[in-house]
Design an enzyme around this catalytic site. Structure first.
Site, short mmCIF file in Angstrom:
data_model
loop_
_atom_site.label_atom_id
_atom_site.label_comp_id
_atom_site.label_asym_id
_atom_site.label_seq_id
_atom_site.Cartn_x
_atom_site.Cartn_y
_atom_site.Cartn_z
N GLU B 68 0.81 -1.30 0.09
CA GLU B 68 -0.12 -0.11 0.06
C GLU B 68 0.89 1.37 -0.12
OE1 GLU B 68 -0.98 -2.77 1.48
OE2 GLU B 68 -2.94 -2.88 0.91
N HIS B 137 -10.33 -4.90 10.80
CA HIS B 137 -10.90 -4.66 9.51
C HIS B 137 -12.20 -3.81 9.51
CE1 HIS B 137 -8.08 -7.87 8.39
NE2 HIS B 137 -8.23 -7.51 7.34
#
Lengths: 371, 338
Positions: B68, B137
């Site tokens: 990322e 998450h």
């Protein structure tokens, strides 16, 4: 003052020069060890390096007078890197570096005046005083970046844009020996190699990441090999011609579509990491003096040109005097130009946008942001 | 959740609306491209980019490795050099790895360069709680990104929102954080004929009143708008009419729309899925305190938020970690003192 005798002295237009070979990684051959130095180029490189040197020394002075504030990371000693790189690429290529960026800002086309006025935080600065030392920009020059290592993925992204737009341009992406261990650099290596991005990764190894020597920071100090599957070369960063040849070689490599390449430039900074670091707690004064007397890039070029009869001492002195004057004038401007007006406070939040209201320090202070 | 004449309306899921927006903008401007994990050959982890790789190929739809920080930085660099990237985070939880690139490289650069270097980029992906994916998450990033000058932060609710706002985000010359919601992807909405057009844009920074009412203002964004409307339907049976505002944009916040409503209803409740401290609701309440609407409040404004804990896994615990319809109804009645 023109030296009329200069007109009567015939100088060779160019000389063949032998440069140090590079250490190679995953490359069968490297840059040529023979290069041609023209008088015109030599004088230009000399003048550019001298300008950068004097500019940084003036910044040192202004910082000690508290006219420059905050961070100031000086580049003196490393001039051959910026000048050699610029000589090996063209203005339509792209370049990005970290915070030791004043030299590159100059080689990428910003005037000394605008650089110094940015350091002193005035409206005549290249970023109108909004950016400071680490945030100067120009066409095809993406700064000046403050977060160690963050500029490397950015540079790979610029290279992606070069590839995407198909204009045969390359991006030179610089980082230091300290940044070389950053994870995001390896992430960039991976994607650049995978997608064959035209990116020249360059590690300016000046032996110290702030106060930490390379031996204490890196398990492997062969920075030119750290790209692993990316070919690399280690270059004498104190010799402007070596840097130029290596950069030409690297740019050719990238332009031919082979993907990224990595260069390590072995160089040295005379100043400490920044103006708040005297630079002698982690290295000896003897070491600094040794480099200054034996490997100074400007002295080496000057000696080369004079010994090969490509320039006279007079001429060099003239250049020095002109440079000194230019720097003085720039410093004058940088200290007398007004600070940006308060109206600028909220400008440039967004590009191409309708004006928007910005909250001030209290609810009754309603400021306006214009693009 | 439709309105007016439905003869020319079709039913479109949020996912399909996003897909349409991406397709139309890719077609319109060849500088636009999409990169992220699984966006190309997998058709998107949540199928939002379905069919795009097949149509546009490797150059425009790029699968990235799981890195990322690297690919977000690459996207920002590409934006600086003249392209218009859409950088997908598989979920915004993973954007934390890249947050330096979003804030320091993207958001601040136009200002630091005094206008020399714009960064036309969109960061998009699902944000906030999902179902059973547990603490790492499930975080909502609206407040974190909403905090930073130089960013625009958008949080669509309906299919129309998704399409119109994503198109505007892509056409915007500035960094936009586009917070989608996984649980909304499959929800169908009526889309008007106007919304179906290729030039349908919604302005960033303008809220929408989804339901008119006189008794209390409910302000929300993303999936919580559905809960507010459900709560409003229940309360209507008891004669309490809620005005439901869909924020659509977190930053810049449409404070004016909220103030106008509060000046009419005299009561305010904000509803969000994120954590309470220093959150979206906290900001709205502070603004109401500091603005003209304060004098119109008949009761303190309150926030309905997620519980101040990391998200647990067990269903019963998860269900009780985020606002439920009964929490909104309870808060309305408390505020109205009924």
């Amino acid at each position: 003052m023109v030296n009329i005798f200069a007109y009567f002295i015939r100088y060779p237009n160019s000389v063949r020069s032998k440069i140090l070979g590079c250490d190679l990684h995953r490359l069968d051959e490297g840059p040529s060890v023979q290069t041609v130095l023209t008088r015109e180029d030599g004088l230009r490189y000399y003048r550019t390096m001298q300008t950068m040197r004097r500019m940084e020394l003036k910044a040192d002075q202004l910082y000690k007078q508290k006219i420059i504030r905050g961070f100031c990371h000086l580049y003196d000693g490393q001039e051959a890197c910026a000048v050699g790189i610029e000589a090996g690429i063209s203005p339509t290529d792209h370049l990005i570096t970290a915070y030791r960026s004043h030299g590159y800002t100059y080689t990428r086309g910003v005037s000394v005046k605008e650089i110094m006025a940015e350091l002193t935080g005035r409206s005549g600065g290249v970023a109108k005083g909004k950016g400071g030392s680490m945030h100067m920009y120009a066409k095809n020059f993406y700064g000046g970046n403050g977060i160690v290592g963050a500029q490397v993925p950015l540079g790979a992204g610029v290279a992606l844009a070069c590839q995407y737009q198909g204009k045969n341009e390359v991006c030179v992406t610089l980082y230091g020996d300290g940044a070389a261990n950053q994870g995001q650099i390896f992430e960039s290596f991976n994607m650049a190699a995978l997608w064959k991005l035209p990116c020249i990764f360059i590690c300016e190894n000046n032996k110290y990441g702030m106060g930490t020597s390379v031996e204490r920071a890196s398990a492997s100090t062969d920075y030119y090999k750290r790209g692993d599957y990316i070919p690399g070369l280690r270059v004498d960063g104190m010799d402007v011609l070596s840097v130029r040849e290596a950069t030409r070689f690297a740019a050719d490599y990238c332009r031919s579509g082979k993907g990224p390449i990595l260069m390590e430039l072995q160089t040295y900074r005379y100043h400490g990491h920044s103006m708040s670091d005297p630079g002698v707690s982690y290295r000896t004064r003897e070491e600094i003096q040794e480099i200054r007397s034996k490997s100074d890039p400007i002295t080496m070029l000057k000696d080369c040109m004079i010994s090969r009869n490509m320039a006279s001492l007079e001429e060099i002195k003239d250049i020095d005097a002109t440079v000194r004057k230019e720097i003085e004038e720039a410093a004058q401007f940088a200290t007398s130009d007004p600070e940006p007006p308060l109206e600028d406070l909220c400008k440039h939040i967004f590009y191409n946008d309708a004006p928007l209201e910005v909250r001030g320090t209290h609810p009754w202070m309603r400021l306006k942001s214009i693009s | 959740y439709s309105s007016s004449d439905i003869s020319d309306h079709i039913s479109v899921t949020v996912r399909d609306a996003l897909n349409q927006a991406l397709d139309e903008e890719l077609e319109r401007d060849e500088r636009v491209f999409l990169l992220g994990e699984e966006v190309a050959q997998y058709d998107g982890a949540y199928k939002v980019s379905r069919g795009l790789w097949k149509k546009y190929g490797d150059k425009r739809i790029i699968d990235t490795p799981i890195t990322e920080m690297g690919f977000a930085g690459i996207a920002v660099g590409a934006a600086m050099a003249g392209l218009r990237p859409i950088c997908e985070f598989m979920t915004f939880n993973f954007s934390m790895q890249a947050i330096d690139q979003v804030i320091n490289s993207a958001a601040k650069t136009y200002y630091m360069s005094a206008g020399l270097q714009p960064v036309p980029i969109v960061f998009r992906g699902p944000n906030g709680a999902s179902a059973g994916v547990a603490a790492q998450h499930s975080q909502c990033f609206a407040a974190w990104y909403g905090h930073c000058p130089g960013l625009k932060v958008v949080s669509p609710w309906s299919a129309e929102d998704a399409k119109g706002l994503l198109k505007s985000a892509i056409r915007d010359d500035n960094p936009v954080v586009f917070l989608e919601n996984e649980l909304m992807y499959g929800v169908p909405f009526e889309m008007s004929e106007e919304a179906q057009s290729k030039d349908f844009l919604l302005p960033i920074g303008k809220a929408k009143i989804e339901r008119q009412g006189n008794h209390v203002t409910l302000v929300s964004h993303s999936r919580m708008v559905s809960l507010c409307l459900d709560a409003a339907a229940v309360l209507a049976k008891e004669g309490i009419e809620c005005e439901v505002i869909n924020m659509r944009t977190i930053r810049p916040l449409d404070a004016e729309a909220i103030e106008t409503s509060v000046m009419k209803t005299n009561h305010l409740i904000t509803v969000e899925g994120g954590w309470p401290q220093f959150g979206v609701g906290a900001e709205i309440l502070a603004r109401i305190m500091e603005g003209p609407a304060f004098n119109f409040l008949d009761a303190p404004a309150v926030r309905v938020t997620g519980v101040d804990i990391p998200m647990p896994y067990a269903k019963i615990l998860e269900d009780n970690s985020i606002p439920q319809i009964k929490d909104i109804i309870f808060s309305v009645k408390k505020t109205l003192n009924v």
